[in-house]
Enzyme design. Structure first.
Site, PDB file in Angstrom:
ATOM      1  N   HIS A  19       0.661  -1.311  -0.119  1.00 61.00           N
ATOM      2  CA  HIS A  19      -0.011   0.053  -0.128  1.00 61.00           C
ATOM      3  C   HIS A  19       0.895   1.147   0.072  1.00 61.00           C
ATOM      4  O   HIS A  19       1.957   1.211   0.406  1.00 61.00           O
ATOM      5  CB  HIS A  19      -1.035  -0.078   1.106  1.00 61.00           C
ATOM      6  CG  HIS A  19      -0.173   0.002   2.353  1.00 61.00           C
ATOM      7  ND1 HIS A  19       0.001  -1.566   2.844  1.00 61.00           N
ATOM      8  CD2 HIS A  19       0.071   0.782   3.501  1.00 61.00           C
ATOM      9  CE1 HIS A  19       0.690  -1.239   4.083  1.00 61.00           C
ATOM     10  NE2 HIS A  19       0.556  -0.063   4.528  1.00 61.00           N
ATOM     11  N   HIS A  57       0.732   5.262   1.182  1.00 65.47           N
ATOM     12  CA  HIS A  57       0.114   6.221   1.950  1.00 65.47           C
ATOM     13  C   HIS A  57       0.255   7.459   1.237  1.00 65.47           C
ATOM     14  O   HIS A  57       1.271   7.779   0.518  1.00 65.47           O
ATOM     15  CB  HIS A  57       0.840   6.499   3.213  1.00 65.47           C
ATOM     16  CG  HIS A  57       0.884   5.319   4.162  1.00 65.47           C
ATOM     17  ND1 HIS A  57      -0.020   5.395   5.325  1.00 65.47           N
ATOM     18  CD2 HIS A  57       1.568   4.234   4.145  1.00 65.47           C
ATOM     19  CE1 HIS A  57       0.360   4.142   5.900  1.00 65.47           C
ATOM     20  NE2 HIS A  57       1.210   3.391   5.518  1.00 65.47           N
TER      21      HIS A  57
END
Ligand code: AMP
Ligand code: ZN
Length: 148
Positions: A107, A109
């Site tokens: 992922h 951010h």
């Protein structure tokens, strides 16, 4: 915070992709989805993930780099839009436990920043208050939709 122990598949982000777990999704396409971080450092903190599971940086398909970055770019532009008025963003990929990765589904951010926000940013890192995620999600979705 959700943990792998709560997850039907063992990956909370795969559960969000399959809509088994709820999330405030602000953007999605064939390759990636973006949703609000449940414990944001700052208002509008968003995570961009590939739909297909990979754990970190080593195993993510490099072909997904462009769609991931394009989605992060959309989110960043939206955070700089009228509702959020960010002056900049931090874009980060924590890869591995040593780098403080806690969810092992790759992922990125995207964290909004404002001039002179060092103190509130540091406070956000410590407190990670969710705020009104539903309202924030509605605002961010609208900003992103307005880009199309
Ligand atoms: P990292 O430390 O880079 O692995 O960050 C994982 C991020 O995922 C943290 O900022 C968490 O607050 C966030 N997170 C964990 N579970 C969820 C969830 N169910 N929905 C949204 N964000 C989550
Ligand atoms: Zn996963």
């Amino acid at each position: 915070m959700s943990t792998a122990g709560d997850s039907p598949t063992g990956c909370v982000f795969c559960d969000i992709v399959s809509e088994t777990s709820p999330a405030h999704v602000v953007y999605s396409d064939d390759d990636v989805i973006a949703f609000l971080d449940i414990s944001p450092v700052a208002r509008g903190h968003t995570l961009v993930i590939p739909r297909r599971h990979s754990a970190g940086l080593d195993d993510v398909d490099p072909a997904l780099g462009a769609p991931l970055l394009a989605a992060a770019q959309r989110v960043a532009k939206a955070l700089k839009g009228s509702a959020f008025r960010a002056h900049g963003v931090n874009v980060a990929l924590n890869d591995g436990r040593a780098a403080m990765q806690t969810v092992f589904h790759t992922h990125i951010h995207v964290i909004p920043r404002r001039h002179g926000d060092k103190v509130s940013f540091a406070k956000g890192l410590l407190t990670r208050r969710s705020g009104d995620l539903a309202a924030i999600g509605t605002e961010l979705r609208a900003e992103i939709a307005a880009q199309r």
